[in-house]
Scaffold this motif. Structure first.
Motif, short mmCIF file in Angstrom:
data_model
loop_
_atom_site.label_atom_id
_atom_site.label_comp_id
_atom_site.label_asym_id
_atom_site.label_seq_id
_atom_site.Cartn_x
_atom_site.Cartn_y
_atom_site.Cartn_z
N TYR A 80 50.83 59.08 54.63
CA TYR A 80 49.65 59.53 53.88
C TYR A 80 48.51 59.98 54.79
CZ TYR A 80 51.60 58.37 49.38
OH TYR A 80 52.39 58.36 48.24
N ARG A 81 48.61 59.73 56.06
CA ARG A 81 47.64 60.25 57.02
C ARG A 81 47.98 61.70 57.40
NH1 ARG A 81 45.62 63.10 60.14
NH2 ARG A 81 44.37 62.65 61.96
N TYR A 82 49.27 61.97 57.59
CA TYR A 82 49.69 63.27 58.11
C TYR A 82 50.32 64.22 57.10
CZ TYR A 82 48.68 61.28 62.65
OH TYR A 82 48.03 60.72 63.71
N VAL A 83 50.70 63.74 55.92
CA VAL A 83 51.39 64.58 54.93
C VAL A 83 50.67 64.47 53.60
CG1 VAL A 83 53.57 64.99 53.73
CG2 VAL A 83 53.60 64.13 56.09
N ASN A 84 50.36 65.60 52.99
CA ASN A 84 49.76 65.61 51.67
C ASN A 84 50.89 65.56 50.64
OD1 ASN A 84 48.26 65.85 49.38
ND2 ASN A 84 47.19 67.70 50.00
N VAL A 85 51.30 64.37 50.29
CA VAL A 85 52.43 64.16 49.39
C VAL A 85 52.07 64.54 47.95
CG1 VAL A 85 54.01 62.40 48.47
CG2 VAL A 85 53.31 62.32 50.87
N GLY A 86 50.82 64.35 47.58
CA GLY A 86 50.39 64.59 46.20
C GLY A 86 50.71 63.39 45.34
N GLU A 87 50.54 63.55 44.04
CA GLU A 87 50.86 62.47 43.10
C GLU A 87 52.37 62.34 42.98
OE1 GLU A 87 49.07 62.61 39.25
OE2 GLU A 87 47.07 62.92 40.08
N LEU A 88 52.83 61.12 42.88
CA LEU A 88 54.25 60.83 42.65
C LEU A 88 54.36 59.95 41.41
CD1 LEU A 88 55.44 60.01 46.30
CD2 LEU A 88 55.89 62.08 44.99
N GLY A 89 54.49 60.56 40.27
CA GLY A 89 54.52 59.80 39.02
C GLY A 89 53.23 59.03 38.85
N PRO A 90 53.33 57.70 38.72
CA PRO A 90 52.10 56.91 38.54
C PRO A 90 51.34 56.63 39.85
CG PRO A 90 53.99 55.48 38.49
CD PRO A 90 54.53 56.89 38.58
N ILE A 91 51.92 57.02 40.99
CA ILE A 91 51.28 56.80 42.28
C ILE A 91 50.27 57.93 42.53
CG2 ILE A 91 51.64 56.48 44.76
CD1 ILE A 91 53.01 54.34 43.03
N PRO A 92 49.01 57.59 42.79
CA PRO A 92 48.01 58.64 42.99
C PRO A 92 48.19 59.37 44.32
CG PRO A 92 47.04 56.50 43.43
CD PRO A 92 48.44 56.26 42.91
N ASP A 93 47.53 60.50 44.44
CA ASP A 93 47.50 61.24 45.70
C ASP A 93 46.66 60.45 46.69
OD1 ASP A 93 47.39 63.00 47.78
OD2 ASP A 93 46.40 64.61 46.68
N MET A 94 47.29 59.90 47.70
CA MET A 94 46.59 59.04 48.65
C MET A 94 46.42 59.70 50.01
SD MET A 94 47.97 55.23 47.67
CE MET A 94 49.68 55.49 48.05
N TYR A 95 46.58 61.00 50.07
CA TYR A 95 46.41 61.74 51.32
C TYR A 95 44.99 61.53 51.85
CZ TYR A 95 46.07 65.73 54.51
OH TYR A 95 45.88 66.55 55.60
N GLU A 96 44.90 61.09 53.09
CA GLU A 96 43.61 60.84 53.73
C GLU A 96 43.76 61.18 55.21
OE1 GLU A 96 40.35 57.41 53.24
OE2 GLU A 96 42.30 56.75 53.96
N PRO A 97 43.41 62.41 55.60
CA PRO A 97 43.68 62.87 56.97
C PRO A 97 42.67 62.40 58.01
CG PRO A 97 42.63 64.60 55.74
CD PRO A 97 42.83 63.46 54.78
N LEU A 98 41.97 61.33 57.74
CA LEU A 98 40.97 60.83 58.67
C LEU A 98 41.41 59.51 59.29
CD1 LEU A 98 37.92 61.28 56.29
CD2 LEU A 98 38.65 62.87 58.06
N TRP A 99 40.97 59.30 60.52
CA TRP A 99 41.11 57.98 61.14
C TRP A 99 39.72 57.35 61.13
CZ3 TRP A 99 45.42 55.52 61.81
CH2 TRP A 99 46.60 56.21 62.08
N TYR A 100 39.61 56.17 60.61
CA TYR A 100 38.37 55.41 60.68
C TYR A 100 38.73 54.00 61.15
CZ TYR A 100 40.01 54.38 55.93
OH TYR A 100 40.78 54.06 54.85
#
Length: 131
Positions: A80-100
């Motif tokens: 989820y850091r490096y790939v924009n998977v998108g929504e997967l059924g009930p799983i939300p789009d958790m793409y977050e390309p930042l390091w904090y």
């Protein structure tokens, strides 16, 4: 060395559990069918259980569970850091390309726990049952 590996794995899993529980409320608004906050709470629960199993139960099923939690958590963090998977059924789009800071700390903790559990599993001595 095996005792040190167990302590490292326990510490890594405990940090993972704490950070996911601490961050969960920030992600409650990211939802599809299940909120990302709920998934963070689930990860926190699984990591806490895995830490307790590694520390107190010391059996193969518990060690395998702990390794799966650490490796699986790290894999999902990186995906989820490096790939924009998108929504997967009930799983939300958790793409977050930042390091904090919290994400970096979680990645390090999960890596330490995963490596320590792999070491522990690979150096495990199996007892032969007497018949």
């Amino acid at each position: 060395m095996r005792a040190a590996a167990r302590v490292l794995a326990t510490a890594g899993l405990a940090v993972d559990a704490y950070l996911h529980a601490h961050l969960a409320d920030r992600f409650d608004t990211i939802t599809s069918g299940i909120s990302q906050g709920t998934l963070f709470r689930l990860e926190a629960s699984l990591a806490a259980l895995a830490a307790l199993l590694v520390l107190f139960w010391r059996r193969l099923p518990g060690d395998l569970f702990a390794a799966a939690v650490a490796i699986g958590g790290l894999a999902l963090l990186l995906v989820y850091r490096y790939v924009n998977v998108g929504e997967l059924g009930p799983i939300p789009d958790m793409y977050e390309p930042l390091w904090y800071e919290e994400k970096q700390t979680t990645a390090v903790a999960q890596t330490v726990a995963a490596l320590a559990m792999l070491y522990s599993l690979l150096t495990r001595r199996f007892r032969r049952s007497a018949y």
